[in-house]
Motif scaffolding. Structure first.
Motif, PDB file in Angstrom:
ATOM      1  N   PRO A   1      38.078  29.488  54.247  1.00  0.00           N
ATOM      2  CA  PRO A   1      39.291  29.338  53.427  1.00  0.00           C
ATOM      3  C   PRO A   1      39.373  30.332  52.266  1.00  0.00           C
ATOM      4  O   PRO A   1      40.443  30.906  52.016  1.00  0.00           O
ATOM      5  CB  PRO A   1      39.185  27.892  52.914  1.00  0.00           C
ATOM      6  N   THR A   2      38.251  30.568  51.567  1.00  0.00           N
ATOM      7  CA  THR A   2      38.268  31.496  50.429  1.00  0.00           C
ATOM      8  C   THR A   2      38.489  32.930  50.888  1.00  0.00           C
ATOM      9  O   THR A   2      39.283  33.675  50.285  1.00  0.00           O
ATOM     10  CB  THR A   2      36.958  31.394  49.628  1.00  0.00           C
ATOM     11  N   ILE A   3      37.812  33.342  51.947  1.00  0.00           N
ATOM     12  CA  ILE A   3      37.972  34.709  52.465  1.00  0.00           C
ATOM     13  C   ILE A   3      39.406  34.927  52.934  1.00  0.00           C
ATOM     14  O   ILE A   3      40.025  35.971  52.644  1.00  0.00           O
ATOM     15  CB  ILE A   3      36.973  34.970  53.614  1.00  0.00           C
ATOM     16  N   ASN A   4      39.963  33.983  53.652  1.00  0.00           N
ATOM     17  CA  ASN A   4      41.348  34.115  54.132  1.00  0.00           C
ATOM     18  C   ASN A   4      42.325  34.196  52.962  1.00  0.00           C
ATOM     19  O   ASN A   4      43.304  34.960  53.008  1.00  0.00           O
ATOM     20  CB  ASN A   4      41.707  32.949  55.044  1.00  0.00           C
ATOM     21  N   ARG A   5      42.077  33.428  51.915  1.00  0.00           N
ATOM     22  CA  ARG A   5      42.960  33.468  50.744  1.00  0.00           C
ATOM     23  C   ARG A   5      42.939  34.840  50.088  1.00  0.00           C
ATOM     24  O   ARG A   5      43.977  35.385  49.703  1.00  0.00           O
ATOM     25  CB  ARG A   5      42.521  32.395  49.746  1.00  0.00           C
ATOM     26  N   ILE A   6      41.750  35.445  49.979  1.00  0.00           N
ATOM     27  CA  ILE A   6      41.638  36.775  49.361  1.00  0.00           C
ATOM     28  C   ILE A   6      42.394  37.811  50.190  1.00  0.00           C
ATOM     29  O   ILE A   6      43.111  38.667  49.652  1.00  0.00           O
ATOM     30  CB  ILE A   6      40.157  37.165  49.205  1.00  0.00           C
ATOM     31  N   PHE A   7      42.262  37.752  51.517  1.00  0.00           N
ATOM     32  CA  PHE A   7      42.962  38.701  52.377  1.00  0.00           C
ATOM     33  C   PHE A   7      44.477  38.508  52.295  1.00  0.00           C
ATOM     34  O   PHE A   7      45.231  39.470  52.373  1.00  0.00           O
ATOM     35  CB  PHE A   7      42.482  38.547  53.827  1.00  0.00           C
ATOM     36  N   GLU A   8      44.923  37.263  52.157  1.00  0.00           N
ATOM     37  CA  GLU A   8      46.363  37.004  52.095  1.00  0.00           C
ATOM     38  C   GLU A   8      46.949  37.363  50.729  1.00  0.00           C
ATOM     39  O   GLU A   8      48.089  37.831  50.643  1.00  0.00           O
ATOM     40  CB  GLU A   8      46.622  35.530  52.412  1.00  0.00           C
ATOM     41  N   ASP A   9      46.166  37.156  49.655  1.00  0.00           N
ATOM     42  CA  ASP A   9      46.672  37.475  48.312  1.00  0.00           C
ATOM     43  C   ASP A   9      46.907  38.972  48.125  1.00  0.00           C
ATOM     44  O   ASP A   9      47.926  39.394  47.560  1.00  0.00           O
ATOM     45  CB  ASP A   9      45.692  36.977  47.247  1.00  0.00           C
ATOM     46  N   LYS A  10      45.945  39.783  48.552  1.00  0.00           N
ATOM     47  CA  LYS A  10      46.023  41.247  48.414  1.00  0.00           C
ATOM     48  C   LYS A  10      46.295  41.660  46.965  1.00  0.00           C
ATOM     49  O   LYS A  10      47.038  42.619  46.703  1.00  0.00           O
ATOM     50  CB  LYS A  10      47.101  41.827  49.339  1.00  0.00           C
ATOM     51  N   LYS A  11      45.728  40.918  46.024  1.00  0.00           N
ATOM     52  CA  LYS A  11      45.932  41.216  44.603  1.00  0.00           C
ATOM     53  C   LYS A  11      44.973  42.323  44.147  1.00  0.00           C
ATOM     54  O   LYS A  11      43.864  42.463  44.665  1.00  0.00           O
ATOM     55  CB  LYS A  11      45.689  39.953  43.767  1.00  0.00           C
ATOM     56  N   TYR A  12      45.430  43.091  43.170  1.00  0.00           N
ATOM     57  CA  TYR A  12      44.569  44.108  42.568  1.00  0.00           C
ATOM     58  C   TYR A  12      43.648  43.421  41.567  1.00  0.00           C
ATOM     59  O   TYR A  12      44.104  42.766  40.625  1.00  0.00           O
ATOM     60  CB  TYR A  12      45.388  45.188  41.873  1.00  0.00           C
ATOM     61  N   VAL A  13      42.330  43.556  41.778  1.00  0.00           N
ATOM     62  CA  VAL A  13      41.337  42.897  40.933  1.00  0.00           C
ATOM     63  C   VAL A  13      40.322  43.934  40.471  1.00  0.00           C
ATOM     64  O   VAL A  13      39.727  44.647  41.293  1.00  0.00           O
ATOM     65  CB  VAL A  13      40.622  41.759  41.699  1.00  0.00           C
ATOM     66  N   GLU A  14      40.134  44.036  39.161  1.00  0.00           N
ATOM     67  CA  GLU A  14      39.139  44.960  38.600  1.00  0.00           C
ATOM     68  C   GLU A  14      38.714  44.475  37.215  1.00  0.00           C
ATOM     69  O   GLU A  14      39.566  44.144  36.374  1.00  0.00           O
ATOM     70  CB  GLU A  14      39.701  46.377  38.511  1.00  0.00           C
ATOM     71  N   LEU A  15      37.410  44.432  36.980  1.00  0.00           N
ATOM     72  CA  LEU A  15      36.865  44.014  35.687  1.00  0.00           C
ATOM     73  C   LEU A  15      36.279  45.180  34.899  1.00  0.00           C
ATOM     74  O   LEU A  15      36.221  45.137  33.666  1.00  0.00           O
ATOM     75  CB  LEU A  15      35.777  42.950  35.882  1.00  0.00           C
ATOM     76  N   ASP A  16      35.834  46.220  35.611  1.00  0.00           N
ATOM     77  CA  ASP A  16      35.201  47.358  34.949  1.00  0.00           C
ATOM     78  C   ASP A  16      36.279  48.246  34.316  1.00  0.00           C
ATOM     79  O   ASP A  16      37.112  48.823  35.030  1.00  0.00           O
ATOM     80  CB  ASP A  16      34.396  48.151  35.976  1.00  0.00           C
ATOM     81  N   PRO A  17      36.298  48.383  32.982  1.00  0.00           N
ATOM     82  CA  PRO A  17      37.339  49.204  32.326  1.00  0.00           C
ATOM     83  C   PRO A  17      37.350  50.651  32.813  1.00  0.00           C
ATOM     84  O   PRO A  17      38.396  51.300  32.813  1.00  0.00           O
ATOM     85  CB  PRO A  17      36.980  49.116  30.841  1.00  0.00           C
ATOM     86  N   ASN A  18      36.202  51.164  33.234  1.00  0.00           N
ATOM     87  CA  ASN A  18      36.130  52.557  33.695  1.00  0.00           C
ATOM     88  C   ASN A  18      36.780  52.759  35.065  1.00  0.00           C
ATOM     89  O   ASN A  18      36.989  53.894  35.485  1.00  0.00           O
ATOM     90  CB  ASN A  18      34.673  53.008  33.754  1.00  0.00           C
ATOM     91  N   LYS A  19      37.053  51.656  35.768  1.00  0.00           N
ATOM     92  CA  LYS A  19      37.616  51.778  37.121  1.00  0.00           C
ATOM     93  C   LYS A  19      39.025  51.220  37.227  1.00  0.00           C
ATOM     94  O   LYS A  19      39.593  51.197  38.320  1.00  0.00           O
ATOM     95  CB  LYS A  19      36.704  51.062  38.123  1.00  0.00           C
ATOM     96  N   VAL A  20      39.584  50.743  36.120  1.00  0.00           N
ATOM     97  CA  VAL A  20      40.940  50.187  36.156  1.00  0.00           C
ATOM     98  C   VAL A  20      41.956  51.307  36.405  1.00  0.00           C
ATOM     99  O   VAL A  20      41.942  52.337  35.729  1.00  0.00           O
ATOM    100  CB  VAL A  20      41.269  49.455  34.841  1.00  0.00           C
ATOM    101  N   GLU A  21      42.821  51.105  37.389  1.00  0.00           N
ATOM    102  CA  GLU A  21      43.894  52.047  37.691  1.00  0.00           C
ATOM    103  C   GLU A  21      45.226  51.309  37.513  1.00  0.00           C
ATOM    104  O   GLU A  21      45.587  50.449  38.319  1.00  0.00           O
ATOM    105  CB  GLU A  21      43.759  52.580  39.119  1.00  0.00           C
ATOM    106  N   LEU A  22      45.941  51.649  36.450  1.00  0.00           N
ATOM    107  CA  LEU A  22      47.164  50.926  36.102  1.00  0.00           C
ATOM    108  C   LEU A  22      48.249  51.099  37.159  1.00  0.00           C
ATOM    109  O   LEU A  22      49.067  50.203  37.367  1.00  0.00           O
ATOM    110  CB  LEU A  22      47.672  51.388  34.734  1.00  0.00           C
TER     111      LEU A  22
END
Length: 809
Positions: free
Chosen positions: A371-392
């Protein structure tokens, strides 16, 4: 006795692939073919010229296969996929390297004249008065499984027979299974001269150039000895004409290993299995497990995982897996002096536990993570915590006129990851109710042994021992690569992969039971600290429930927790069509059903939990084969041919979503029906429509043999396969035989120090009463197995010799 050939294929990566898209990149994937039959399709790696797949497969192949080839393609969503190149490896090259191949291989251009397949049925004879033949007759009967060259999914094959500059032809339209049944005769100019008879098959085209489909060559001198030859002959390729230099199409890194095993009857392996079981039994009596110690000392980093897999499956079949793992835990704990290094190395204990989790816990893992894996694939949200890798630009806008800031992205990403992690840890806590009982017992033993070995260590060491396997070696790898654990059919794209990686990092942090170390190394993980702290509490609660789960609990709970290992169960939604005497309708005949393969039945119903369902008894299935693409406009249709009690034949057609799903169902059904008595040797790959078969144009629906041979031999090895104790015992015998060769100092080798040390400790260092030399018993058993294999090989040689003498006569 059974002969089994298994081909291990690992498609690692590619490099320097050519550009195929207007974006200046490619979207490569691989198709693996065994003798031109597609069996595997890798995931597409988007927008790269240096893809990494890391996918591995075990394929059971027939001993008669010729070639394994990998075609690299570029996926296009709007047009036909582009061909990049291919790598072909013949069986002889794999047989010459029993240790396997691990190298980069250059892609070559796909030459149509090399892409041939199929067989042709010929009868060739020499005619004449007296001893000197005067005429050569070639009777062309039929061909099967020819390559499809036309857009309609078929070919218009014609045969061309050439001898001494003369040729004759005959054509059949729209069939890959043509029946010519024509004879061609030629005058022999010089009966003593060594000349060639060539039989070529071509695809006739009205406008464009004819396509080559294969050829067979015969020596006239050899024909003069036999006077006549008849049979099915494999069509060979023409001379290669590569126009591009090698290496310009890029290369693939592949790992391939072909293993041919002759598995003897079970009685031959009984002494070895008993000796291994006895070694586990001595451990239960407080003595040292001598034979398992020997195996532990003699495995290397290259073969340790394979040996661990064999031992785990063998002891699962013997019902001694709990005792085997318990013994390995004790051996590992005896070697460990520092608690913080416990189970951190790739020892036999670590590899065996890892293998055990995959074999015994895969269904549990799917239910937990699905269920969790399927939710992540369906959401397709941009997720990033590292400030050096954030792409606005990837994050998009927060509103109509407001662009998101870096802080907004990190805050939203933190909320999403905490949501995913909380959902997963809550599911993990609830999974104590359905965790397989063997997994509970294994973790229970591990927890208690670590507690007894390091009573003065920190109280969380016993928890870390469990989480080092559960989280670090099982759950986290499955989150990072869900396709490799059969959780998803395709690899994640770059955005989803990053989300999965961050979630896996969070799960690892929870498994380490220490948030401070992680936050000091990666301070950008601090926003997840509340969810991680809650997860640590839930994880400890989960482990406590597992460890103190008693076997005397209610029967329903034990039933839900029972291990379904090797039960050959597969299920899922498929499009299905059933036919008896009815012809295929013009419109799409397929309807969606939920199909379930169990131990004895193949059942299907319109809903997953429907009480009303139809079924086919597995012993009644006579063939499970593919269907030609032109029949339904899909390359992923299979047919199940079964017979009813009345003797009437019935065909069930299943339309799968992809070539991988098709081959998974084919493999599962073929293995489930491998011991059926009344299987078919030939079948029709087409459908019966308009009062004839679409494949070979025969008009008789029943009562005649099919136009193609069945392919029972090619199957994929899956985690849900039934246990095969004889095969595992054979593979362990192979490993121990190599140990004996080293012990005997074969080929001038010196006896390794670890073997000498092992024998010394075995003979003089064991506590208790005097022990018999286990090596004497072991080497005697190995010699008996060697003699049995030698007898089988001698019998085979005699059989081939008798056939050869009979042909000469």
């Amino acid at each position: 006795m059974a002969k089994r050939s298994t081909l291990f294929i690992r498609i690692v990566e590619g490099k320097n692939l050519p550009i195929k898209d207007i974006t200046g990149s490619s979207d490569p994937y691989c198709i693996v073919r065994i003798d031109n039959e597609a069996i595997i399709r890798t995931a597409t790696i988007w927008k790269t010229l240096s893809p990494f797949w890391g996918e591995e497969y075990n394929v059971h192949v027939p001993p008669s296969f010729h070639t394994v080839s990998l075609h690299v393609m570029d996926e296009d969503s709007l047009s036909r996929d582009d061909v990049i190149g291919k790598v072909s490896i013949r069986k002889e090259a794999l047989t010459a390297k029993p240790q396997g191949l691990d190298c980069w291989m250059n892609l070559t251009e796909i030459d149509p004249d090399e892409e041939v397949q199929g067989e042709i049925h010929l009868q060739i004879s020499l005619l004449g008065d007296g001893k000197v033949p005067r005429r050569l007759r070639c009777r062309v009967l039929e061909a099967r499984d020819l390559a499809k060259k036309d857009r309609n999914g078929a070919s218009d094959p014609f045969v061309r027979v050439r001898y001494n500059g003369k040729s004759q032809e005959s054509v059949v339209k729209k069939s890959c299974y043509p029946r010519w049944n024509e004879s061609f005769e030629f005058e022999l100019d010089d009966p003593l001269a060594d000349s060639l008879l060539t039989v070529e098959v071509w695809d006739w085209d009205l406008v464009s150039k004819n396509d080559f489909l294969g050829k067979v060559l015969f020596s006239i001198n050899r024909l003069q000895l036999a006077q006549q030859e008849e049979g099915w002959f494999h069509l060979g390729p023409d001379e290669p004409k590569h126009s591009q230099d090698e290496g310009t199409l890029g290369s693939l890194r592949l790992q391939l290993r072909l293993r041919d095993e002759t598995v003897l009857p079970s009685s031959h392996y009984k002494p070895l299995t008993e000796l291994l079981s006895q070694s586990v039994g001595t451990h239960l009596n407080g003595n040292w497990p001598d034979l398992i110690m020997l195996i532990d000392e003699t495995t290397t980093s290259e073969n340790r995982q394979e040996v661990a897999n064999n031992l785990v499956k063998l002891f699962l079949g013997q019902g001694l897996i709990k005792e085997f793992l318990d013994m390995l835990f004790k051996l590992e704990l005896e070697k460990t002096t520092e608690p913080n290094t416990l189970f951190r190395s790739n020892s036999l204990a670590s590899k065996s536990m890892e293998s055990f989790l995959k074999v015994a816990g895969m269904q549990y893992l799917h239910r937990l993570l699905g269920p969790t894996i399927n939710r992540i694939f369906e959401d397709k949200k941009y997720v990033e915590l590292d400030p050096n890798k954030v792409e606005l630009k990837e994050a998009g806008c927060a509103g109509l006129h407001r662009v998101q800031t870096e802080a907004d992205v990190i805050q939203q990403s933190s909320a999403l990851l905490q949501s995913y992690l909380s959902e997963l840890m809550a599911a993990l806590l609830q999974s104590a109710l359905y965790c397989p009982l063997l997994l509970c017992q294994a973790f229970q033993q591990l927890y208690r042994q670590v507690q007894a070995r390091f009573p003065d260590a920190a109280s969380h060491m016993k928890f870390i021992a469990v989480t080092s396997f559960l989280c670090l070696r099982f759950i986290s790898p499955a989150i990072m690569s869900p396709k490799l654990f059969h959780l998803r059919e395709k690899h994640a794209d770059a955005r989803t992969s990053r989300t999965l990686l961050l979630l896996a990092k969070a799960v690892q942090t929870v498994g380490n039971l220490d948030t401070l170390v992680c936050c000091s190394k990666e301070p950008w993980m601090v926003p997840l600290q509340p969810a991680i702290q809650q997860g640590i509490s839930q994880l400890k609660d989960f482990i406590t429930r597992l460890v103190f789960c008693q076997e005397s609990e209610d029967l329903d709970l034990q039933t839900r927790m029972s291990l379904r290992c090797g039960s050959m169960e597969k299920e899922g939604f498929l499009f299905l069509h059933k036919t008896k005497d009815k012809c295929i309708p013009m419109t799409s005949p397929f309807k969606k059903y939920y199909v379930t393969l169990s131990k004895d039945l193949l059942s299907y119903s319109r809903a997953q939990h429907s009480k009303k369902s139809s079924f086919i008894s597995l012993p009644k299935i006579r063939a499970v084969e593919k269907v030609e693409e032109k029949c339904f406009g899909s390359a992923n249709v299979m047919q199940i041919i079964s017979s009813e009690d009345s003797g009437q034949q019935e065909t069930l057609y299943l339309d799968c979503k992809s070539v991988n799903e098709l081959n998974q169902w084919l493999s599962a059904l073929r293995k489930a029906c491998s011991h059926n008595a009344n299987t078919m040797s030939c079948y029709h790959p087409g459908i019966y429509k308009a009062e004839r078969w679409s494949c070979c144009h025969q008009k008789e629906k029943t009562g005649t043999a099919g136009c193609d041979k069945t392919r029972h031999g090619v199957t994929l090895q899956e985690w849900y396969d039934p246990l095969d104790p004889d095969l595992e015992a054979q593979l362990i015998y192979r490993h121990l035989s190599s140990v004996q060769m080293v012990w005997n100092g074969g080929a001038g080798q010196r006896r390794p120090v670890f073997l000498t040390r092992f024998v010394f400790s075995l003979r003089f260092g064991l506590p208790g009463e005097k022990k018999a030399d286990v090596l004497t018993s072991l080497f005697r058993i190995l010699q008996d197995l060697r003699d049995a294999h030698a007898a089988v090989e001698a019998k085979e040689r005699l059989k081939y010799r008798n056939v050869f003498l009979e042909l000469q006569t």
